[in-house]
Design a protein around this motif. Sequence first.
Motif, PDB file in Angstrom:
ATOM      1  N   ASP A 116      55.937  59.765   4.901  1.00 34.93           N
ATOM      2  CA  ASP A 116      57.343  60.110   4.699  1.00 34.93           C
ATOM      3  C   ASP A 116      58.268  59.054   5.305  1.00 34.93           C
ATOM      4  OD1 ASP A 116      56.668  62.396   3.360  1.00 34.93           O
ATOM      5  OD2 ASP A 116      57.042  63.762   5.042  1.00 34.93           O
ATOM      6  N   TRP A 117      57.812  58.414   6.378  1.00 35.86           N
ATOM      7  CA  TRP A 117      58.581  57.332   7.007  1.00 35.86           C
ATOM      8  C   TRP A 117      58.260  55.984   6.385  1.00 35.86           C
ATOM      9  CZ3 TRP A 117      59.480  61.787   9.274  1.00 35.86           C
ATOM     10  CH2 TRP A 117      60.596  61.923  10.079  1.00 35.86           C
ATOM     11  N   GLU A 118      57.574  56.004   5.239  1.00 33.42           N
ATOM     12  CA  GLU A 118      57.294  54.823   4.413  1.00 33.42           C
ATOM     13  C   GLU A 118      56.328  53.841   5.070  1.00 33.42           C
ATOM     14  OE1 GLU A 118      60.990  53.152   3.091  1.00 33.42           O
ATOM     15  OE2 GLU A 118      61.437  54.878   1.814  1.00 33.42           O
ATOM     16  N   PHE A 119      55.435  54.355   5.920  1.00 32.89           N
ATOM     17  CA  PHE A 119      54.340  53.532   6.414  1.00 32.89           C
ATOM     18  C   PHE A 119      53.157  53.656   5.457  1.00 32.89           C
ATOM     19  CE2 PHE A 119      56.560  54.560  10.440  1.00 32.89           C
ATOM     20  CZ  PHE A 119      56.775  53.275  10.915  1.00 32.89           C
ATOM     21  N   GLU A 120      52.497  52.539   5.196  1.00 30.73           N
ATOM     22  CA  GLU A 120      51.223  52.574   4.479  1.00 30.73           C
ATOM     23  C   GLU A 120      50.144  53.008   5.463  1.00 30.73           C
ATOM     24  OE1 GLU A 120      47.904  49.450   2.706  1.00 30.73           O
ATOM     25  OE2 GLU A 120      49.908  48.736   3.244  1.00 30.73           O
ATOM     26  N   VAL A 121      49.296  53.945   5.073  1.00 34.44           N
ATOM     27  CA  VAL A 121      48.184  54.385   5.919  1.00 34.44           C
ATOM     28  C   VAL A 121      46.901  53.780   5.379  1.00 34.44           C
ATOM     29  CG1 VAL A 121      46.893  56.352   6.822  1.00 34.44           C
ATOM     30  CG2 VAL A 121      49.380  56.529   6.521  1.00 34.44           C
ATOM     31  N   ALA A 122      46.224  52.984   6.195  1.00 39.39           N
ATOM     32  CA  ALA A 122      45.021  52.267   5.770  1.00 39.39           C
ATOM     33  C   ALA A 122      43.803  52.794   6.514  1.00 39.39           C
ATOM     34  CB  ALA A 122      45.180  50.775   6.021  1.00 39.39           C
ATOM     35  N   GLY A 123      42.685  52.838   5.830  1.00 39.25           N
ATOM     36  CA  GLY A 123      41.441  53.261   6.454  1.00 39.25           C
ATOM     37  C   GLY A 123      40.714  52.104   7.104  1.00 39.25           C
ATOM     38  N   ALA A 124      39.772  52.448   7.986  1.00 43.30           N
ATOM     39  CA  ALA A 124      38.975  51.423   8.648  1.00 43.30           C
ATOM     40  C   ALA A 124      38.188  50.592   7.642  1.00 43.30           C
ATOM     41  CB  ALA A 124      38.024  52.072   9.648  1.00 43.30           C
ATOM     42  N   ASP A 125      37.769  51.225   6.532  1.00 42.48           N
ATOM     43  CA  ASP A 125      36.992  50.495   5.539  1.00 42.48           C
ATOM     44  C   ASP A 125      37.824  49.428   4.838  1.00 42.48           C
ATOM     45  OD1 ASP A 125      38.526  52.470   4.376  1.00 42.48           O
ATOM     46  OD2 ASP A 125      37.072  52.961   2.820  1.00 42.48           O
ATOM     47  N   ALA A 126      39.148  49.648   4.747  1.00 41.87           N
ATOM     48  CA  ALA A 126      40.017  48.649   4.134  1.00 41.87           C
ATOM     49  C   ALA A 126      40.327  47.507   5.093  1.00 41.87           C
ATOM     50  CB  ALA A 126      41.319  49.302   3.663  1.00 41.87           C
ATOM     51  N   LEU A 127      40.498  47.832   6.369  1.00 42.95           N
ATOM     52  CA  LEU A 127      40.850  46.813   7.365  1.00 42.95           C
ATOM     53  C   LEU A 127      39.631  46.044   7.860  1.00 42.95           C
ATOM     54  CD1 LEU A 127      43.426  48.886   9.444  1.00 42.95           C
ATOM     55  CD2 LEU A 127      43.929  47.018   7.855  1.00 42.95           C
ATOM     56  N   ALA A 128      38.484  46.697   7.873  1.00 39.82           N
ATOM     57  CA  ALA A 128      37.261  46.060   8.391  1.00 39.82           C
ATOM     58  C   ALA A 128      36.070  46.502   7.547  1.00 39.82           C
ATOM     59  CB  ALA A 128      37.054  46.419   9.859  1.00 39.82           C
ATOM     60  N   PRO A 129      35.971  46.018   6.307  1.00 42.15           N
ATOM     61  CA  PRO A 129      34.907  46.487   5.399  1.00 42.15           C
ATOM     62  C   PRO A 129      33.501  46.248   5.924  1.00 42.15           C
ATOM     63  CG  PRO A 129      36.068  44.571   4.495  1.00 42.15           C
ATOM     64  CD  PRO A 129      36.867  45.043   5.657  1.00 42.15           C
ATOM     65  N   ALA A 130      33.325  45.291   6.827  1.00 44.65           N
ATOM     66  CA  ALA A 130      31.988  45.024   7.365  1.00 44.65           C
ATOM     67  C   ALA A 130      31.454  46.203   8.165  1.00 44.65           C
ATOM     68  CB  ALA A 130      32.017  43.779   8.247  1.00 44.65           C
ATOM     69  N   LEU A 131      32.344  47.086   8.619  1.00 41.16           N
ATOM     70  CA  LEU A 131      31.907  48.241   9.399  1.00 41.16           C
ATOM     71  C   LEU A 131      31.329  49.357   8.532  1.00 41.16           C
ATOM     72  CD1 LEU A 131      34.860  48.624  11.958  1.00 41.16           C
ATOM     73  CD2 LEU A 131      32.639  47.551  12.345  1.00 41.16           C
ATOM     74  N   VAL A 132      31.510  49.266   7.211  1.00 43.35           N
ATOM     75  CA  VAL A 132      31.105  50.360   6.308  1.00 43.35           C
ATOM     76  C   VAL A 132      30.107  49.806   5.284  1.00 43.35           C
ATOM     77  CG1 VAL A 132      31.933  52.197   4.797  1.00 43.35           C
ATOM     78  CG2 VAL A 132      33.403  51.348   6.621  1.00 43.35           C
ATOM     79  N   PRO A 133      28.817  49.866   5.581  1.00 41.41           N
ATOM     80  CA  PRO A 133      27.835  49.223   4.708  1.00 41.41           C
ATOM     81  C   PRO A 133      27.644  49.937   3.379  1.00 41.41           C
ATOM     82  CG  PRO A 133      26.741  50.428   6.466  1.00 41.41           C
ATOM     83  CD  PRO A 133      28.197  50.463   6.770  1.00 41.41           C
ATOM     84  N   GLY A 134      27.334  49.137   2.358  1.00 41.32           N
ATOM     85  CA  GLY A 134      26.974  49.676   1.055  1.00 41.32           C
ATOM     86  C   GLY A 134      25.525  50.131   1.051  1.00 41.32           C
ATOM     87  N   PRO A 135      25.017  50.544  -0.115  1.00 39.87           N
ATOM     88  CA  PRO A 135      23.679  51.136  -0.185  1.00 39.87           C
ATOM     89  C   PRO A 135      22.568  50.162   0.183  1.00 39.87           C
ATOM     90  CG  PRO A 135      24.584  50.777  -2.385  1.00 39.87           C
ATOM     91  CD  PRO A 135      25.687  50.517  -1.418  1.00 39.87           C
ATOM     92  N   LEU A 252      29.569  52.086  10.863  1.00 39.87           N
ATOM     93  CA  LEU A 252      28.577  51.705  11.878  1.00 39.87           C
ATOM     94  C   LEU A 252      29.299  50.910  12.963  1.00 39.87           C
ATOM     95  CD1 LEU A 252      25.404  50.627   9.865  1.00 39.87           C
ATOM     96  CD2 LEU A 252      26.239  52.915  10.444  1.00 39.87           C
ATOM     97  N   LEU A 253      29.250  51.423  14.189  1.00 44.80           N
ATOM     98  CA  LEU A 253      30.010  50.803  15.267  1.00 44.80           C
ATOM     99  C   LEU A 253      29.409  49.476  15.722  1.00 44.80           C
ATOM    100  CD1 LEU A 253      30.925  53.932  17.394  1.00 44.80           C
ATOM    101  CD2 LEU A 253      32.284  52.774  15.659  1.00 44.80           C
ATOM    102  N   ASP A 254      28.095  49.337  15.649  1.00 49.21           N
ATOM    103  CA  ASP A 254      27.435  48.076  16.025  1.00 49.21           C
ATOM    104  C   ASP A 254      26.144  47.990  15.227  1.00 49.21           C
ATOM    105  OD1 ASP A 254      26.134  45.920  17.207  1.00 49.21           O
ATOM    106  OD2 ASP A 254      26.916  46.360  19.204  1.00 49.21           O
ATOM    107  N   ARG A 255      26.256  47.435  14.033  1.00 44.81           N
ATOM    108  CA  ARG A 255      25.112  47.426  13.117  1.00 44.81           C
ATOM    109  C   ARG A 255      23.908  46.696  13.715  1.00 44.81           C
ATOM    110  NH1 ARG A 255      25.439  45.614   6.840  1.00 44.81           N
ATOM    111  NH2 ARG A 255      27.543  46.393   7.218  1.00 44.81           N
ATOM    112  N   ALA A 256      24.149  45.531  14.313  1.00 44.54           N
ATOM    113  CA  ALA A 256      23.035  44.748  14.852  1.00 44.54           C
ATOM    114  C   ALA A 256      22.300  45.518  15.943  1.00 44.54           C
ATOM    115  CB  ALA A 256      23.543  43.412  15.380  1.00 44.54           C
ATOM    116  N   ALA A 257      23.048  46.144  16.841  1.00 43.93           N
ATOM    117  CA  ALA A 257      22.420  46.904  17.922  1.00 43.93           C
ATOM    118  C   ALA A 257      21.693  48.130  17.377  1.00 43.93           C
ATOM    119  CB  ALA A 257      23.479  47.333  18.945  1.00 43.93           C
ATOM    120  N   MET A 258      22.241  48.748  16.322  1.00 42.43           N
ATOM    121  CA  MET A 258      21.559  49.891  15.719  1.00 42.43           C
ATOM    122  C   MET A 258      20.232  49.485  15.097  1.00 42.43           C
ATOM    123  SD  MET A 258      24.565  52.124  13.858  1.00 42.43           S
ATOM    124  CE  MET A 258      23.365  53.322  13.245  1.00 42.43           C
TER     125      MET A 258
END
Length: 274
Positions: A116-135, A252-258
């Motif tokens: 309503d205050w005209e802010f764009e709301v972005a998800g973590a996957d849009a800002l940091a796609p490396a954190l959200v792995p594909g299949p 995934l918060l730390d893919r390599a460590a996982m």
Amino acid sequence: MTRTALIAGQGGLPVALAAEMTASGTDFLVAELDGFPSEIAGADPVRFRVERLVPFLDLLAGRGVRRVAFAGAIRRPALDPELIDARSATLVPRLAAAFRSGDDALLREVVAIFEDWEFEVAGADALAPALVPGPGVLAGTVTEADRADAAQAAAIVGAVGGLDIGQGAVVAQGLCLAVETLPGTDAMLDFAALHAARLRPDPKGGRGVLYKAPKPGQDRRIDLPTLGPRSVEKAAAAGLAGIAWEAGGVILLDRAAMVEAAGRAGLFLWAREP
């Protein structure tokens, strides 16, 4: 360049997202709800209260913010009516109704107010796609028994998620050992660790799977499920065969460590096609 406000709660997600945004050269500031500090080192955050939400929104606009991202855990704060300013008071009916609803409804209302205050709301996957792995399988081997348990767990998560209850389940040999509720994933896995051995009908059968996914119809810009190295440790302690999640829907918060922890524990990690 669009300036972003990272509305940071607690836990590892704000830290990981801030690191990815810094690495990508994103111009951002950190904002924290009073009483719920994040763990972002050197953030120098802007702090705000729900009772004075409109002055906070004005402050963000005055600092050139055009986009916001929400990350991290925040418990519902106790509101002090004496602190509510006249302009924020106009939002009280909306927020009061949302506070009486589930987490998803509350977050949707918060997002609507920012929009309503005209802010764009972005998800973590849009800002940091490396954190959200594909299949794909990131570690270990997934057996047919594991696939069957993951499919059953996905159906359960879809059902309970539709009631705004949780985003995870543990299934072994087709039986649901635990579902995620308000205490969270760690509590669910602790419960499974206490009871899994005696609940599995066949001691030589499948060891079980932790599965996580967004709730059906969830606004994926907010409250995406997360997994991290601690999830692997907890799943191993519960004697599970591995962890599966909806591909493209879990952070995934730390893919390599996982991956490293899963290798040590002999667990699989699988981003499953929905």
